[in-house]
Motif scaffolding. Structure first.
Motif, mmCIF file in Angstrom:
data_model
loop_
_atom_site.group_PDB
_atom_site.id
_atom_site.type_symbol
_atom_site.label_atom_id
_atom_site.label_comp_id
_atom_site.label_asym_id
_atom_site.label_seq_id
_atom_site.Cartn_x
_atom_site.Cartn_y
_atom_site.Cartn_z
ATOM 1 N N ILE A 1 0.840 -1.203 0.000
ATOM 2 C CA ILE A 1 0.000 0.000 0.000
ATOM 3 C C ILE A 1 0.873 1.250 0.000
ATOM 4 C CG2 ILE A 1 -1.657 1.343 1.372
ATOM 5 C CD1 ILE A 1 -2.855 -1.385 2.253
ATOM 6 N N GLN A 2 1.952 1.237 0.776
ATOM 7 C CA GLN A 2 2.851 2.399 0.836
ATOM 8 C C GLN A 2 3.556 2.642 -0.493
ATOM 9 O OE1 GLN A 2 3.152 4.727 3.210
ATOM 10 N NE2 GLN A 2 1.460 3.635 4.163
ATOM 11 N N GLN A 3 3.707 1.613 -1.315
ATOM 12 C CA GLN A 3 4.377 1.743 -2.603
ATOM 13 C C GLN A 3 3.451 2.257 -3.707
ATOM 14 O OE1 GLN A 3 6.043 -2.124 -3.366
ATOM 15 N NE2 GLN A 3 7.592 -1.907 -1.763
ATOM 16 N N LEU A 4 2.163 2.334 -3.425
ATOM 17 C CA LEU A 4 1.221 2.846 -4.423
ATOM 18 C C LEU A 4 1.506 4.315 -4.705
ATOM 19 C CD1 LEU A 4 -2.153 1.371 -3.099
ATOM 20 C CD2 LEU A 4 -0.954 0.689 -5.181
ATOM 21 N N PRO A 5 1.209 4.773 -5.924
ATOM 22 C CA PRO A 5 1.322 6.212 -6.193
ATOM 23 C C PRO A 5 0.426 6.991 -5.228
ATOM 24 C CG PRO A 5 1.021 4.989 -8.233
ATOM 25 C CD PRO A 5 0.828 4.013 -7.109
ATOM 26 N N ASP A 6 0.828 8.208 -4.901
ATOM 27 C CA ASP A 6 0.138 9.008 -3.887
ATOM 28 C C ASP A 6 -1.371 9.089 -4.093
ATOM 29 O OD1 ASP A 6 2.501 9.467 -2.588
ATOM 30 O OD2 ASP A 6 2.813 11.443 -3.486
ATOM 31 N N LYS A 7 -1.804 9.404 -5.304
ATOM 32 C CA LYS A 7 -3.242 9.596 -5.525
ATOM 33 C C LYS A 7 -4.017 8.293 -5.323
ATOM 34 C CE LYS A 7 -2.782 9.159 -10.517
ATOM 35 N NZ LYS A 7 -3.037 9.746 -11.803
ATOM 36 N N TYR A 8 -3.425 7.164 -5.694
ATOM 37 C CA TYR A 8 -4.093 5.877 -5.506
ATOM 38 C C TYR A 8 -4.108 5.495 -4.027
ATOM 39 C CZ TYR A 8 -3.388 5.315 -10.570
ATOM 40 O OH TYR A 8 -3.386 5.478 -11.922
ATOM 41 N N ARG A 9 -2.973 5.690 -3.358
ATOM 42 C CA ARG A 9 -2.869 5.336 -1.939
ATOM 43 C C ARG A 9 -3.839 6.158 -1.103
ATOM 44 N NH1 ARG A 9 2.275 6.452 -1.018
ATOM 45 N NH2 ARG A 9 1.837 8.441 -0.075
ATOM 46 N N HIS B 1 -11.319 17.197 -3.833
ATOM 47 C CA HIS B 1 -11.697 18.085 -4.942
ATOM 48 C C HIS B 1 -11.505 17.385 -6.292
ATOM 49 C CE1 HIS B 1 -12.021 21.234 -1.989
ATOM 50 N NE2 HIS B 1 -10.773 21.007 -1.607
ATOM 51 N N ILE B 2 -12.018 16.163 -6.374
ATOM 52 C CA ILE B 2 -12.008 15.386 -7.609
ATOM 53 C C ILE B 2 -13.422 14.875 -7.843
ATOM 54 C CG2 ILE B 2 -9.574 14.671 -7.412
ATOM 55 C CD1 ILE B 2 -10.507 11.994 -6.278
ATOM 56 N N SER B 3 -13.652 14.283 -9.006
ATOM 57 C CA SER B 3 -14.979 13.734 -9.278
ATOM 58 C C SER B 3 -15.111 12.354 -8.634
ATOM 59 C CB SER B 3 -15.210 13.626 -10.788
ATOM 60 O OG SER B 3 -14.418 12.592 -11.321
ATOM 61 N N GLU B 4 -16.351 11.917 -8.469
ATOM 62 C CA GLU B 4 -16.589 10.581 -7.920
ATOM 63 C C GLU B 4 -15.999 9.522 -8.847
ATOM 64 O OE1 GLU B 4 -20.444 9.477 -6.174
ATOM 65 O OE2 GLU B 4 -20.951 11.615 -6.338
ATOM 66 N N GLY B 5 -16.103 9.752 -10.135
ATOM 67 C CA GLY B 5 -15.550 8.806 -11.116
ATOM 68 C C GLY B 5 -14.041 8.668 -10.978
ATOM 69 N N THR B 6 -13.364 9.772 -10.717
ATOM 70 C CA THR B 6 -11.921 9.729 -10.522
ATOM 71 C C THR B 6 -11.588 8.960 -9.254
ATOM 72 O OG1 THR B 6 -11.638 11.833 -11.679
ATOM 73 C CG2 THR B 6 -9.832 11.131 -10.244
ATOM 74 N N SER B 7 -12.387 9.153 -8.214
ATOM 75 C CA SER B 7 -12.192 8.415 -6.972
ATOM 76 C C SER B 7 -12.347 6.912 -7.216
ATOM 77 C CB SER B 7 -13.191 8.892 -5.911
ATOM 78 O OG SER B 7 -13.087 8.117 -4.742
ATOM 79 N N LYS B 8 -13.385 6.533 -7.928
ATOM 80 C CA LYS B 8 -13.618 5.120 -8.229
ATOM 81 C C LYS B 8 -12.495 4.552 -9.096
ATOM 82 C CE LYS B 8 -18.637 5.495 -7.920
ATOM 83 N NZ LYS B 8 -19.902 5.441 -8.669
ATOM 84 N N SER B 9 -12.062 5.329 -10.066
ATOM 85 C CA SER B 9 -10.990 4.891 -10.951
ATOM 86 C C SER B 9 -9.686 4.703 -10.181
ATOM 87 C CB SER B 9 -10.798 5.923 -12.069
ATOM 88 O OG SER B 9 -9.671 5.604 -12.846
ATOM 89 N N ASN B 10 -9.364 5.660 -9.305
ATOM 90 C CA ASN B 10 -8.134 5.559 -8.519
ATOM 91 C C ASN B 10 -8.174 4.348 -7.592
ATOM 92 O OD1 ASN B 10 -7.127 7.821 -9.754
ATOM 93 N ND2 ASN B 10 -7.424 9.177 -8.019
ATOM 94 N N LEU B 11 -9.335 4.072 -7.006
ATOM 95 C CA LEU B 11 -9.469 2.902 -6.143
ATOM 96 C C LEU B 11 -9.281 1.622 -6.951
ATOM 97 C CD1 LEU B 11 -10.136 1.571 -3.421
ATOM 98 C CD2 LEU B 11 -12.546 1.666 -4.097
#
Length: 109
Positions: free
Chosen positions: A49-57, A78-88
């Protein structure tokens, strides 16, 4: 108290690394499978988890560990819900790949 700590941490993070919106292709949701015959330690998972890119982590931690909804995460970052889902989804995919590599290395040893 939990909310204050998270918001304070997010403010500090935003000051250091301003989040930028990136247009990304949607990724299908990936389920991480676990196998009964193997053990993946908590330390290994935390390291991954710590190795994930910042936005994904950040999204992964807020959603999985802190139990925030995508709507709440989107408002906080301050992102869209879709971006949150995509990053997850991308974080889960990256974790799944690391676990599979670890599992294969363990089998060879």
């Amino acid at each position: 108290m939990k909310r204050i700590v998270i918001n304070t941490a997010l403010q500090k993070y935003r000051q250091k690394f301003p989040l930028q919106l990136i247009r990304e292709e949607p990724v299908e949701d990936v389920a991480i499978m676990t196998y009964e015959d193997e053990s993946v330690t908590v330390d290994f998972l935390l390291e991954c988890i710590q190795q994930l890119p910042d936005k994904y982590r950040l999204v992964f931690n807020l959603y999985v560990l802190d139990k925030f909804s995508h709507k709440e995460i989107a408002q906080m970052l301050h992102i869209s819900e879709g971006t949150s889902k995509s990053n997850l989804s991308r974080a889960r995919l990256a974790l799944k790949q690391k676990i599979e590599v670890h599992r294969k290395a363990k089998k060879k040893a």
